[in-house]
Every structure is written in structure tokens, then in C-alpha cells.
Design an enzyme around this catalytic site. Structure first.
Site, PDB file in Angstrom:
ATOM      1  N   TYR A  52      74.667 -25.247  26.966  1.00 54.76           N
ATOM      2  CA  TYR A  52      73.950 -24.725  25.803  1.00 54.76           C
ATOM      3  C   TYR A  52      73.202 -25.831  25.072  1.00 54.76           C
ATOM      4  O   TYR A  52      73.742 -26.900  24.778  1.00 54.76           O
ATOM      5  CB  TYR A  52      74.911 -24.041  24.823  1.00 54.76           C
ATOM      6  CG  TYR A  52      74.214 -23.519  23.594  1.00 54.76           C
ATOM      7  CD1 TYR A  52      73.363 -22.418  23.669  1.00 54.76           C
ATOM      8  CD2 TYR A  52      74.350 -24.157  22.360  1.00 54.76           C
ATOM      9  CE1 TYR A  52      72.686 -21.960  22.545  1.00 54.76           C
ATOM     10  CE2 TYR A  52      73.684 -23.702  21.237  1.00 54.76           C
ATOM     11  CZ  TYR A  52      72.852 -22.600  21.339  1.00 54.76           C
ATOM     12  OH  TYR A  52      72.185 -22.148  20.227  1.00 54.76           O
ATOM     13  N   HIS A  82      61.608 -22.402  13.952  1.00 60.79           N
ATOM     14  CA  HIS A  82      62.620 -22.313  12.898  1.00 60.79           C
ATOM     15  C   HIS A  82      62.103 -22.763  11.534  1.00 60.79           C
ATOM     16  O   HIS A  82      62.809 -22.633  10.532  1.00 60.79           O
ATOM     17  CB  HIS A  82      63.862 -23.123  13.278  1.00 60.79           C
ATOM     18  CG  HIS A  82      64.710 -22.452  14.321  1.00 60.79           C
ATOM     19  ND1 HIS A  82      64.262 -22.204  15.603  1.00 60.79           N
ATOM     20  CD2 HIS A  82      65.977 -21.959  14.279  1.00 60.79           C
ATOM     21  CE1 HIS A  82      65.213 -21.602  16.295  1.00 60.79           C
ATOM     22  NE2 HIS A  82      66.254 -21.430  15.507  1.00 60.79           N
ATOM     23  N   ASN A 194      70.570 -28.216  13.827  1.00 58.34           N
ATOM     24  CA  ASN A 194      71.947 -27.764  13.627  1.00 58.34           C
ATOM     25  C   ASN A 194      72.614 -28.730  12.658  1.00 58.34           C
ATOM     26  O   ASN A 194      72.552 -29.948  12.844  1.00 58.34           O
ATOM     27  CB  ASN A 194      72.709 -27.758  14.945  1.00 58.34           C
ATOM     28  CG  ASN A 194      72.942 -26.366  15.492  1.00 58.34           C
ATOM     29  OD1 ASN A 194      73.686 -26.195  16.439  1.00 58.34           O
ATOM     30  ND2 ASN A 194      72.316 -25.351  14.920  1.00 58.34           N
ATOM     31  N   TYR A 278      90.766 -22.071 -29.809  1.00 60.86           N
ATOM     32  CA  TYR A 278      90.927 -22.546 -28.429  1.00 60.86           C
ATOM     33  C   TYR A 278      89.822 -23.498 -27.982  1.00 60.86           C
ATOM     34  O   TYR A 278      90.056 -24.420 -27.199  1.00 60.86           O
ATOM     35  CB  TYR A 278      90.963 -21.366 -27.467  1.00 60.86           C
ATOM     36  CG  TYR A 278      92.216 -20.525 -27.499  1.00 60.86           C
ATOM     37  CD1 TYR A 278      93.274 -20.834 -28.340  1.00 60.86           C
ATOM     38  CD2 TYR A 278      92.342 -19.406 -26.670  1.00 60.86           C
ATOM     39  CE1 TYR A 278      94.416 -20.064 -28.375  1.00 60.86           C
ATOM     40  CE2 TYR A 278      93.478 -18.619 -26.691  1.00 60.86           C
ATOM     41  CZ  TYR A 278      94.521 -18.951 -27.546  1.00 60.86           C
ATOM     42  OH  TYR A 278      95.646 -18.187 -27.560  1.00 60.86           O
ATOM     43  N   ARG A 281      91.137 -26.720 -29.361  1.00 61.50           N
ATOM     44  CA  ARG A 281      92.502 -27.063 -28.983  1.00 61.50           C
ATOM     45  C   ARG A 281      92.703 -27.148 -27.465  1.00 61.50           C
ATOM     46  O   ARG A 281      93.512 -27.941 -26.975  1.00 61.50           O
ATOM     47  CB  ARG A 281      93.452 -26.011 -29.572  1.00 61.50           C
ATOM     48  CG  ARG A 281      94.895 -26.386 -29.446  1.00 61.50           C
ATOM     49  CD  ARG A 281      95.889 -25.341 -29.915  1.00 61.50           C
ATOM     50  NE  ARG A 281      95.387 -24.150 -30.542  1.00 61.50           N
ATOM     51  CZ  ARG A 281      95.975 -22.961 -30.430  1.00 61.50           C
ATOM     52  NH1 ARG A 281      97.067 -22.819 -29.681  1.00 61.50           N
ATOM     53  NH2 ARG A 281      95.481 -21.909 -31.040  1.00 61.50           N
ATOM     54  N   PHE A 326      78.812 -26.327  12.687  1.00 64.85           N
ATOM     55  CA  PHE A 326      77.637 -26.130  11.842  1.00 64.85           C
ATOM     56  C   PHE A 326      77.874 -25.108  10.729  1.00 64.85           C
ATOM     57  O   PHE A 326      77.017 -24.913   9.860  1.00 64.85           O
ATOM     58  CB  PHE A 326      76.462 -25.626  12.691  1.00 64.85           C
ATOM     59  CG  PHE A 326      76.829 -24.429  13.532  1.00 64.85           C
ATOM     60  CD1 PHE A 326      77.041 -23.190  12.961  1.00 64.85           C
ATOM     61  CD2 PHE A 326      76.995 -24.552  14.900  1.00 64.85           C
ATOM     62  CE1 PHE A 326      77.402 -22.093  13.720  1.00 64.85           C
ATOM     63  CE2 PHE A 326      77.360 -23.452  15.674  1.00 64.85           C
ATOM     64  CZ  PHE A 326      77.557 -22.225  15.082  1.00 64.85           C
ATOM     65  N   GLU A 410      75.051 -14.444  15.866  1.00 64.37           N
ATOM     66  CA  GLU A 410      75.485 -15.162  14.673  1.00 64.37           C
ATOM     67  C   GLU A 410      75.849 -14.108  13.618  1.00 64.37           C
ATOM     68  O   GLU A 410      75.084 -13.814  12.701  1.00 64.37           O
ATOM     69  CB  GLU A 410      74.369 -16.102  14.217  1.00 64.37           C
ATOM     70  CG  GLU A 410      74.081 -17.150  15.286  1.00 64.37           C
ATOM     71  CD  GLU A 410      72.725 -17.816  15.171  1.00 64.37           C
ATOM     72  OE1 GLU A 410      72.042 -17.603  14.144  1.00 64.37           O
ATOM     73  OE2 GLU A 410      72.338 -18.531  16.113  1.00 64.37           O
TER      74      GLU A 410
END
Length: 496
Positions: A52, A82, A194, A278, A281, A326, A410
Site C-alpha cells: 500500500y 488532495h 499522511n 465562588y 473563593r 494517522f 475511511e
């Protein structure tokens, strides 16, 4: 000197490198690791076995084998296809941090890219050639694909660089530097895009900003306490020893130091009030919880910036493991937690602003002597309230969501890029809230004169007054508020 691929990165080192305060180099040891990994990729690429990212397609096309003659085109197509990010560009600081983190990951010797490619990225870094990267488009698994594709398009002569405030085509910049576009080889496109460096860069920058704001919140809270003439008892070490959270103990210790030798405190030691609200404090518990959250993010980011997060990981000449390094979930969840931590610092600061306007314990209503004709500091708290609610709306956790991509290959993604971006948006709002609290606190402290405060509080009070005068009668406060915001962003206040 920092050595890529050899030394351990930290948030502080990344920021120092990005600000040119720490030099970084590629040593012979790192070059040998890179070359060994490259040799392994070439051995696998010349074989008949499908591996791959080396001789196959990507995502759902992982079962399609590519011939050796098509490998270079495959890797370059990967960057081109991409690079689909949209929106405004991220800051140049973030682009630079991404490059630093990616260089360090590639130099670990498990990504299989050529030394020539790493040296070109290092050239970009050393010569402030910072690519333009759109802020939107990453789903945070298979890495930050779109942002990293934009970051490295200039390697092949595509994309754009920042030149000052201008955006210039990469081809022109390469020509100006007498550089020839590279032709990517097996595994290189995938090794570049990646990874989690977009998420990581936002985490690193956010941690760096929060390190100062956590300290500043303790300071602004102490100034509000002095203006309110609150009690120092809730910050005693004995109280926190019986519930010893690290953050709480740190905040209590810091506030106690800020109050040291305060004449204002001494003058109301016998105050009949039993307990403060608060927001005064409980500063150790609330500020401390935020510290704990940021510490957790820093711990995870430190692991991530010294890790290899691309895919596959080249282990030997015969093995490249396809896995999920990744995937951005480890950082995404922590970033969402850190976003809540930052938002809560703003939330409690807004409450202190409101408290100081109530007209209690010797303070005039709305912190003005002449209320009615003058509104005093009524309205700046509206701004903090708006910022607080905006931050609350930004606290929805993107890491709890997932939209399948890539034909279902994915099918679970982290959305961590959105977590990182929102974290920094919240921090930007927090800077404004704390600046406005300083406006309120110093105005309240004026009404405690002639009492004096600790040396560090007096120093910060004088710094404020050098830019922003006491509000005697109503005036336009926009410039005063902006001056305080600028001082926060410039880290002008003494917080230690």
C-alpha cells in the site's frame, strides 16, 4: 541546536525553532536513518508484491496495483487531488510549525522518503518560504490530508507561498531561488500528506498561548480579589493539602504569592464576611482544573510531535505495516477537553467582572462615583458575557462526531482539525475577556487607595495606568480595551 529525527521535540522547542530562537539541523545520523528507510521502499517497489502506498492506489483503490513507470505520476497526483482545502489561510506561524513537525517525523526513518525531499523542506524552513494552507478541509483521519497537500504542493512547483503579506505562486518563488520542482517517487506523496501535523500545530500553538493565559488568569483574578477586598483564606496550603490536585495547589500558591505584603489585605483582616462568592473563593479549583486539562494536552502533544503518523510505516525491506497512526483521535479528544478548560477561565473571569459592579463592600455601583449621569463600567461586562457565550457554543466536541469518507474505507474519522481550530478561537476570546477583567480590577483597586498592594500587583497596576487612565467620567472605552488586549497578546504583564 536541535537535531531533526534525533532529539526530542517539545512545545517550547517547536516555538523556539519557529521564532528563529533555536537552530535546527539535519545530522549525518538522521541522514543515514532516512537513507536506510528509502532503500527499503525501493526494494519493495521493485518487487512484485503489492504494498500500500508504494505500488498501489489509495483509499478504496488500495487493491489496484500500479506499474513502476506510473509510480511518480501516482504520488504527484496524490498531492494535486488532495489539495482541496477551502476558507481563509492559516497563519504563517501555523504553516511553519506544521513543517517543523513533519520534518521531525520524516527524519525518524520510517516513512521512506528521499533525503533530497527532506533537504528541500528544510530549505523552505530555513529561508522562511512558508506555503499557503487553507484552514478547512481536513477530517483528521488518514491524517490532515488537504492541509498537508497544500503545505507540500510547492515541492512539485504547485501551490503558493507567503511573501510578506502577499500570496505568490510557488513556481515564481522556486525560480527566484533557482530551485527546480521535484518529481516525487514511491511512497513520497503519501508520506507527506499522511499525518496529524495540522491538528498538532494547532495544539502546540494553543498550548503555548495557554501557558501564559493560565498564569495571567491567576493575576487578573488576584487583582479582582484585591479590588473586592476578598479573603486570602481560601488559598492556604493546608486547605489544598487535603485535596491535592496539582493545578489547585499551583494556583493557590501563586495567588498567595501575588498577595504577599498587601496593605490592602491587612487593612480588612477583621472583615465580617464569612465567605466570598465562588468566582473569588474557588479560583484554585477552577483555574487549577484548567491547568490540569492543558497539562494533559501537553503530555499527549509531546508524544505526538515525536511520533511517526503516516501510513504505511516502513519497518524493514520486506515489511511496511498499514495501520492507523494517522488517526487524530488521541489529540482530538484532548483538544476538546482543553477547549472547555480555556472557556471556563473566561467564564469565571466574567463572573468576577460582574461581581465588581454590584456596589458591595465599599465599591460604588458600576465602579463609578457619579452613577446615573455616568454608566461607568456597566457595558464592558456585556462584551465579556457575549464572548463567554460564544466560547460555550464553540465547546461542542468535534471529536464526538464522524462522517464516513472514501467510499466507506475511511469510515471513522476524528474531526480533530476542527477541534484544534476551535481551541484557538476560544483562546482568542479568552485573551479579550482577561483584558476586560484587568479594566474592571484596576478600576476597583482605585477605590481601595491609599492602600497599597503587593509589589507585583503594583507593577502591573502601573503598567495598565501607563496606557489606560482611571474612568472618572464616561468616555469611549474601545481604544482602552484594545490597548489592554494588545498588552495581553504581547505578554506585557508580569505573571510570575
Amino acid at each position: 541546536m536541535f537535531r531533526f529525527g534525533i532529539d526530542e521535540l517539545s512545545v517550547e522547542k517547536v516555538i523556539a525553532i519557529s521564532q528563529n530562537r533555536l537552530k535546527a539541523e539535519l545530522t549525518e545520523e538522521a541522514k543515514e536513518k532516512v537513507q536506510l528507510s528509502r532503500n527499503r521502499v525501493e526494494t519493495m517497489g521493485n518487487g512484485n508484491k503489492a504494498v500500500y502506498g508504494i505500488n498501489t492506489g489509495f483509499g478504496p483503490l488500495c487493491d489496484t496495483q500500479i506499474t513502476p513507470s506510473e509510480v511518480s505520476k501516482l504520488q504527484e497526483n496524490l498531492l494535486i487531488t488532495h489539495a482541496v482545502g477551502v476558507g481563509e489561510p492559516i497563519s504563517r506561524d501555523l504553516s511553519k510549525i506544521m513543517m517543523i513537525c513533519k520534518l521531525h517525523a520524516l527524519c525518524q526513518g520510517f516513512s521512506g522518503v528521499r533525503l533530497e525531499l527532506i533537504e528541500r523542506i528544510l530549505y523552505f524552513l530555513n529561508n522562511e518560504l512558508l506555503p499557503v494552507v487553507p484552514e478547512q478541509g481536513s477530517v483528521g483521519a488518514s491524517g490532515d490530508l488537504a492541509p498537508l497537500a497544500h503545505l507540500f504542493l510547492p515541492l512539485i512547483g504547485e501551490g503558493e507561498f507567503w511573501m510578506g503579506d502577499e500570496i505568490v505562486p510557488a513556481k515564481k518563488v522556486l525560480e527566484d531561488h533557482n530551485l527546480t520542482p521535484l518529481h516525487l517517487q514511491a511512497k513520497e506523496g503519501l508520506g507527506l500528506i499522511n499525518g496529524t501535523q495540522f491538528i498538532l500545530a494547532h495544539a502546540i500553538l494553543g498550548i503555548h498561548r495557554m501557558d501564559y493565559l493560565l498564569d495571567l488568569a491567576d493575576l487578573t483574578g488576584t487583582m479582582s480579589l484585591e479590588g473586592f477586598q476578598g479573603s486570602a483564606s481560601p488559598f492556604k496550603a493546608a486547605l489544598h493539602a487535603v485535596r491535592p490536585f496539582k493545578g489547585s495547589m499551583e494556583v493557590a500558591k501563586r495567588i498567595t504569592a501575588f498577595l504577599k505584603d498587601s496593605e490592602n489585605l491587612a487593612n480588612h483582616f477583621d472583615c465580617p464576611r464569612i465567605q466570598d462568592p465562588y468566582s473569588i473563593r474557588c479560583m484554585p479549583q477552577v483555574h487549577g482544573a484548567s491547568r490540569n486539562a492543558i497539562d494533559h494536552l501537553k503530555e499527549l502533544a509531546s508524544i505526538e510531535m515525536n511520533s511517526v503518523t503516516d501510513n504505511p510505516i516502513v519497518i524493514s525491506e520486506t515489511e511496511a505495516i498499514s495501520g492507523g497512526n494517522f488517526h487524530g483521535q488521541p489529540l482530538a479528544m484532548a483538544l476538546d477537553y482543553a477547549s472547555i478548560a480555556a472557556a471556563e477561565l473566561g467564564n469565571i473571569a466574567d463572573r468576577r467582572c460582574y461581581l465588581l459592579t454590584e456596589g458591595k463592600y465599599g465599591l460604588p455601583r458600576l465602579l463609578t462615583r457619579h452613577g446615573g449621569l455616568n454608566s461607568g463600567l456597566m457595558i464592558p461586562q456585556y462584551t465579556t458575557a457575549a464572548l463567554v457565550t460564544e466560547n460555550k457554543s464553540l465547546c461542542f466536541p468535534p471529536s464526538a462526531d464522524s462522517v464516513p469518507t472514501s467510499l466507506g474505507q475511511e469510515d471513522h474519522v476524528s474531526m480533530g482539525s476542527i477541534s484544534g481550530r476551535k481551541f484557538n478561537q476560544i483562546i482568542g476570546n479568552l485573551e479579550k475577556i482577561l483584558a476586560i477583567e484587568i479594566l474592571y480590577a484596576t478600576q476597583a483597586m482605585e477605590f481601595r487607595r491609599p492602600n497599597k498592594f503587593s509589589e507585583v500587583l503594583e507593577q502591573n497596576f502601573s503598567l495598565v495606568r501607563s496606557k489606560v487612565a482611571m474612568l472618572e467620567e464616561d468616555r469611549v472605552l474601545k481604544d482602552d480595551i484594545q490597548a489592554l488586549i494588545d498588552m495581553v497578546r504581547d505578554r506585557a504583564f508580569t505573571v510570575k
